[in-house]
Design a protein around this motif. Structure first.
Motif, PDB file in Angstrom:
ATOM      1  N   ALA A   6       0.870  -1.190   0.000  1.00  0.00           N
ATOM      2  CA  ALA A   6       0.000   0.000   0.000  1.00  0.00           C
ATOM      3  C   ALA A   6       0.898   1.227   0.000  1.00  0.00           C
ATOM      4  O   ALA A   6       1.789   1.351   0.855  1.00  0.00           O
ATOM      5  CB  ALA A   6      -0.894   0.011   1.237  1.00  0.00           C
ATOM      6  N   ILE A   7       0.682   2.100  -0.982  1.00  0.00           N
ATOM      7  CA  ILE A   7       1.531   3.298  -1.120  1.00  0.00           C
ATOM      8  C   ILE A   7       0.670   4.522  -0.852  1.00  0.00           C
ATOM      9  O   ILE A   7      -0.368   4.715  -1.497  1.00  0.00           O
ATOM     10  CB  ILE A   7       2.145   3.374  -2.535  1.00  0.00           C
ATOM     11  N   ILE A   8       1.097   5.346   0.087  1.00  0.00           N
ATOM     12  CA  ILE A   8       0.339   6.567   0.398  1.00  0.00           C
ATOM     13  C   ILE A   8       1.026   7.734  -0.289  1.00  0.00           C
ATOM     14  O   ILE A   8       2.185   8.044  -0.002  1.00  0.00           O
ATOM     15  CB  ILE A   8       0.264   6.789   1.918  1.00  0.00           C
ATOM     16  N   GLY A   9       0.307   8.361  -1.220  1.00  0.00           N
ATOM     17  CA  GLY A   9       0.852   9.511  -1.938  1.00  0.00           C
ATOM     18  C   GLY A   9       1.207   9.170  -3.382  1.00  0.00           C
ATOM     19  O   GLY A   9       1.960   8.226  -3.627  1.00  0.00           O
ATOM     20  N   ALA A  10       0.646   9.939  -4.323  1.00  0.00           N
ATOM     21  CA  ALA A  10       0.917   9.713  -5.759  1.00  0.00           C
ATOM     22  C   ALA A  10       1.796  10.810  -6.330  1.00  0.00           C
ATOM     23  O   ALA A  10       1.627  11.252  -7.461  1.00  0.00           O
ATOM     24  CB  ALA A  10      -0.393   9.615  -6.536  1.00  0.00           C
ATOM     25  N   GLY A  11       2.760  11.301  -5.527  1.00  0.00           N
ATOM     26  CA  GLY A  11       3.796  12.202  -6.039  1.00  0.00           C
ATOM     27  C   GLY A  11       4.819  11.363  -6.799  1.00  0.00           C
ATOM     28  O   GLY A  11       4.597  10.170  -7.069  1.00  0.00           O
ATOM     29  N   PRO A  12       5.968  11.959  -7.139  1.00  0.00           N
ATOM     30  CA  PRO A  12       6.983  11.194  -7.872  1.00  0.00           C
ATOM     31  C   PRO A  12       7.435   9.937  -7.124  1.00  0.00           C
ATOM     32  O   PRO A  12       7.604   8.882  -7.747  1.00  0.00           O
ATOM     33  CB  PRO A  12       8.144  12.189  -8.009  1.00  0.00           C
ATOM     34  N   ALA A  13       7.615  10.022  -5.796  1.00  0.00           N
ATOM     35  CA  ALA A  13       8.082   8.845  -5.052  1.00  0.00           C
ATOM     36  C   ALA A  13       7.054   7.718  -5.129  1.00  0.00           C
ATOM     37  O   ALA A  13       7.395   6.568  -5.436  1.00  0.00           O
ATOM     38  CB  ALA A  13       8.370   9.216  -3.592  1.00  0.00           C
ATOM     39  N   GLY A  14       5.790   8.034  -4.866  1.00  0.00           N
ATOM     40  CA  GLY A  14       4.755   6.991  -4.817  1.00  0.00           C
ATOM     41  C   GLY A  14       4.527   6.334  -6.171  1.00  0.00           C
ATOM     42  O   GLY A  14       4.485   5.095  -6.281  1.00  0.00           O
ATOM     43  N   LEU A  15       4.403   7.141  -7.225  1.00  0.00           N
ATOM     44  CA  LEU A  15       4.123   6.555  -8.543  1.00  0.00           C
ATOM     45  C   LEU A  15       5.328   5.799  -9.093  1.00  0.00           C
ATOM     46  O   LEU A  15       5.178   4.745  -9.713  1.00  0.00           O
ATOM     47  CB  LEU A  15       3.683   7.640  -9.532  1.00  0.00           C
ATOM     48  N   LEU A  16       6.530   6.325  -8.853  1.00  0.00           N
ATOM     49  CA  LEU A  16       7.711   5.607  -9.355  1.00  0.00           C
ATOM     50  C   LEU A  16       7.888   4.290  -8.599  1.00  0.00           C
ATOM     51  O   LEU A  16       8.218   3.258  -9.187  1.00  0.00           O
ATOM     52  CB  LEU A  16       8.971   6.487  -9.234  1.00  0.00           C
ATOM     53  N   LEU A  17       7.633   4.310  -7.296  1.00  0.00           N
ATOM     54  CA  LEU A  17       7.741   3.065  -6.527  1.00  0.00           C
ATOM     55  C   LEU A  17       6.759   2.031  -7.080  1.00  0.00           C
ATOM     56  O   LEU A  17       7.123   0.862  -7.282  1.00  0.00           O
ATOM     57  CB  LEU A  17       7.460   3.334  -5.037  1.00  0.00           C
ATOM     58  N   SER A  18       5.533   2.454  -7.336  1.00  0.00           N
ATOM     59  CA  SER A  18       4.534   1.531  -7.870  1.00  0.00           C
ATOM     60  C   SER A  18       4.997   0.947  -9.213  1.00  0.00           C
ATOM     61  O   SER A  18       4.862  -0.255  -9.476  1.00  0.00           O
ATOM     62  CB  SER A  18       3.217   2.302  -8.009  1.00  0.00           C
ATOM     63  N   HIS A  19       5.593   1.806 -10.053  1.00  0.00           N
ATOM     64  CA  HIS A  19       6.107   1.370 -11.360  1.00  0.00           C
ATOM     65  C   HIS A  19       7.238   0.336 -11.182  1.00  0.00           C
ATOM     66  O   HIS A  19       7.255  -0.703 -11.844  1.00  0.00           O
ATOM     67  CB  HIS A  19       6.632   2.613 -12.096  1.00  0.00           C
ATOM     68  N   LEU A  20       8.182   0.616 -10.284  1.00  0.00           N
ATOM     69  CA  LEU A  20       9.326  -0.283 -10.091  1.00  0.00           C
ATOM     70  C   LEU A  20       8.886  -1.614  -9.464  1.00  0.00           C
ATOM     71  O   LEU A  20       9.409  -2.679  -9.800  1.00  0.00           O
ATOM     72  CB  LEU A  20      10.396   0.379  -9.205  1.00  0.00           C
ATOM     73  N   LEU A  21       7.904  -1.538  -8.556  1.00  0.00           N
ATOM     74  CA  LEU A  21       7.403  -2.782  -7.942  1.00  0.00           C
ATOM     75  C   LEU A  21       6.729  -3.656  -8.989  1.00  0.00           C
ATOM     76  O   LEU A  21       6.935  -4.878  -9.018  1.00  0.00           O
ATOM     77  CB  LEU A  21       6.408  -2.449  -6.816  1.00  0.00           C
ATOM     78  N   ALA A  22       5.934  -3.019  -9.855  1.00  0.00           N
ATOM     79  CA  ALA A  22       5.248  -3.795 -10.897  1.00  0.00           C
ATOM     80  C   ALA A  22       6.271  -4.505 -11.782  1.00  0.00           C
ATOM     81  O   ALA A  22       6.103  -5.670 -12.148  1.00  0.00           O
ATOM     82  CB  ALA A  22       4.347  -2.882 -11.725  1.00  0.00           C
ATOM     83  N   ALA A  23       7.372  -3.783 -12.100  1.00  0.00           N
ATOM     84  CA  ALA A  23       8.422  -4.391 -12.928  1.00  0.00           C
ATOM     85  C   ALA A  23       9.046  -5.594 -12.217  1.00  0.00           C
ATOM     86  O   ALA A  23       9.534  -6.524 -12.859  1.00  0.00           O
ATOM     87  CB  ALA A  23       9.489  -3.349 -13.259  1.00  0.00           C
ATOM     88  N   GLY A  24       9.018  -5.581 -10.883  1.00  0.00           N
ATOM     89  CA  GLY A  24       9.568  -6.698 -10.106  1.00  0.00           C
ATOM     90  C   GLY A  24       8.503  -7.729  -9.744  1.00  0.00           C
ATOM     91  O   GLY A  24       8.756  -8.609  -8.911  1.00  0.00           O
ATOM     92  N   GLY A  25       7.306  -7.612 -10.302  1.00  0.00           N
ATOM     93  CA  GLY A  25       6.253  -8.605 -10.067  1.00  0.00           C
ATOM     94  C   GLY A  25       5.514  -8.435  -8.751  1.00  0.00           C
ATOM     95  O   GLY A  25       4.932  -9.389  -8.234  1.00  0.00           O
ATOM     96  N   VAL A  26       5.529  -7.220  -8.196  1.00  0.00           N
ATOM     97  CA  VAL A  26       4.821  -6.974  -6.928  1.00  0.00           C
ATOM     98  C   VAL A  26       3.682  -5.988  -7.172  1.00  0.00           C
ATOM     99  O   VAL A  26       3.878  -4.946  -7.796  1.00  0.00           O
ATOM    100  CB  VAL A  26       5.800  -6.417  -5.863  1.00  0.00           C
ATOM    101  N   GLU A  27       2.494  -6.329  -6.685  1.00  0.00           N
ATOM    102  CA  GLU A  27       1.347  -5.438  -6.917  1.00  0.00           C
ATOM    103  C   GLU A  27       1.213  -4.406  -5.795  1.00  0.00           C
ATOM    104  O   GLU A  27       1.625  -4.643  -4.645  1.00  0.00           O
ATOM    105  CB  GLU A  27       0.064  -6.240  -7.069  1.00  0.00           C
ATOM    106  N   SER A  28       0.666  -3.245  -6.166  1.00  0.00           N
ATOM    107  CA  SER A  28       0.502  -2.175  -5.178  1.00  0.00           C
ATOM    108  C   SER A  28      -0.795  -1.421  -5.453  1.00  0.00           C
ATOM    109  O   SER A  28      -1.334  -1.477  -6.557  1.00  0.00           O
ATOM    110  CB  SER A  28       1.685  -1.204  -5.241  1.00  0.00           C
ATOM    111  N   VAL A  29      -1.276  -0.729  -4.420  1.00  0.00           N
ATOM    112  CA  VAL A  29      -2.385   0.218  -4.581  1.00  0.00           C
ATOM    113  C   VAL A  29      -1.873   1.553  -4.055  1.00  0.00           C
ATOM    114  O   VAL A  29      -1.234   1.604  -2.990  1.00  0.00           O
ATOM    115  CB  VAL A  29      -3.637  -0.232  -3.791  1.00  0.00           C
TER     116      VAL A  29
END
Ligand code: FAD
Ligand code: DHB
Length: 385
Positions: A6-29
């Motif tokens: 679970a990621i709180i905040g859709a600034g650069p840190a939050g959205l980039l983390l979600s992108h990098l996790l997806a690339a590593g096969g991990v899902e996030s909201v």
């Protein structure tokens, strides 16, 4: 509802983390308190370090950046009657890119759309519960939702709620001045950024594109923006940036946005408590001189993403256990650099302080050792530094 991260905040840190996790096969909201339009149009940083650009390119986020961004070899350092170019490429073999945070946000938003990523904008009352078995609650249109997760990451910026659930120590420094920032619809008057020391106060001539200029003025901390007409702003910029000096001219144009930006430094350590992690401005704030805030958000999540992939997928906690110490090493380097640039360039103190600043500026501009130190830090150290 359940997710892995679970990621709180859709600034650069939050959205980039979600992108990098997806690339590593991990899902996030991702949950975000503002609207998407608001997040994508707020005017903030504009300079990307070499390693931030390399990271964005390596994960498919570099196309528009390299097409529309502008690579700079270095910066100008200036004080009355003198302007010196510090060439980062010659000194350390790398430069920086001018590319607005608004554009980074849009690229990240589009990439998350393309991946079908869930980003919940416009939520209210976000709260983080039970760091050992974490979950997040928030309301949408008055209805409370509970989001359970293996891990919660606070990417919720300087005023978000997550920092308060991570116990530790906080170091803080306030400065007695702010920045008045303006965006103007006019071609930049300079090819690369000008950082100007002046007895009236610091000024910075930056840019966003061939038709948009970004400018900053040092103003007192309690400044009422209503006291700064467009004409007063341009007059102060012309004086401090040296309009007329050696034939250089500052071209004026319509000001489309102005705001006052307070200056402070803050570091929170550690950047983790049990299964709750912090990244970006949620854990640390730097004054903007030196352009480190956005780049630190990028480097934090570049370290955190592989750590969370290993933790969530392999139950391997080694990288997660190292995350806070590794991130803080770089955070303190950038905290020092931002403080150093800030205190070298802003008017404060007395005549003695001013002479020390000028002496330091002369040394930085004229000595290979001095200018290499500035270049190495400004163009950015490797993410794993
Ligand atoms: P942010 O970009 O702040 O993102 C955090 C997100 O979390 C936000 O979208 C916020 O709405 C959301 N959030 C907050 N609370 C909650 C909640 N309760 N629930 C859900 N979501 C929440 N740096 C420069 O180098 N140059 C500049 O000129 C410059 N100008 C700046 C101007 C301002 C006003 C600010 C605040 C910062 C500026 N910075 C600048 C710094 C740089 O923009 C930041 O370092 C960068 O945005 C950090 O990214 P982040 O993702 O960590 O945090
Ligand atoms: C910008 C902001 C900074 O803090 C800086 O040091 C350089 C450029 C900018 O917004 O363009």
């Amino acid at each position: 509802m359940r997710t892995q991260v679970a990621i709180i905040g859709a600034g650069p840190a939050g959205l980039l983390l979600s992108h990098l996790l997806a690339a590593g096969g991990v899902e996030s909201v991702v949950v975000e308190t503002r609207t998407r339009d608001y997040v994508e149009s707020r005017i903030r940083a504009g300079i990307l370090e070499h390693s931030s650009v390399e990271l964005l390119k390596s994960v498919g986020l570099g196309d528009r950046l390299t097409r529309e961004g502008d690579e700079h070899r270095g910066i100008y350092l200036q004080w009355p009657a003198e302007r010196h170019h510090i060439d980062f490429h010659d000194l350390v073999g790398r430069g920086v890119w001018v590319y607005g945070q608004t554009e980074v946000q849009k690229d990240l938003g589009r990439a998350r759309d393309a991946a079908g990523q869930e980003v919940r904008y416009d939520v209210r009352d976000t709260q983080v519960h039970d760091p050992d078995d974490p979950y997040v609650t928030f309301t949408v249109d008055g209805v409370e939702t509970r989001l359970d997760a293996d891990v919660v990451v606070g990417c919720d910026g300087s005023f978000g709620p997550t920092r308060s659930v991570v116990p530790g120590r906080t170091w803080e420094r306030t400065y007695g001045y702010s920045w008045l920032g303006v965006l103007a619809s006019v071609a930049p008057s300079t090819d690369e950024l000008i950082y100007a020391w002046h007895p009236d106060g610091f000024a910075l001539n930056s840019m966003r594109s061939p038709t948009v200029t970004r400018l900053y003025l040092q103003v007192p901390a309690d400044t009422d923006i209503g006291e700064w007409s467009d004409e007063r702003i341009w007059d102060a910029l012309a004086t401090r940036l040296g309009h007329g000096q050696d034939g250089w001219k500052l071209t004026r144009g319509p000001i489309t946005e102005k705001s006052v930006l307070p200056m402070r430094s803050l570091v929170q350590a550690p950047m983790r408590h049990s299964r709750v992690f912090l990244a970006g401005d949620a854990a640390h704030i730097v004054p903007p001189t030196g352009a480190k805030g956005l780049n630190l958000a990028v480097s934090d999540v570049a370290l955190l993403a592989p750590a969370l992939v290993a933790l969530v997928r392999e139950k391997d906690s080694r990288l997660a256990d190292e995350y806070s110490d590794r991130a803080l090493r770089r955070v303190w380097r950038c905290t020092h650099f931002s403080w150093w640039m800030t205190t070298m360039l802003h008017a404060s103190g007395d005549e003695f302080d001013a002479q020390l600043q000028l002496s330091q500026l002369r040394w930085v501009a004229s000595s290979v050792a001095g200018s290499t130190g500035l270049a190495e830090n400004y163009a950015g150290l490797p993410i794993g530094f």
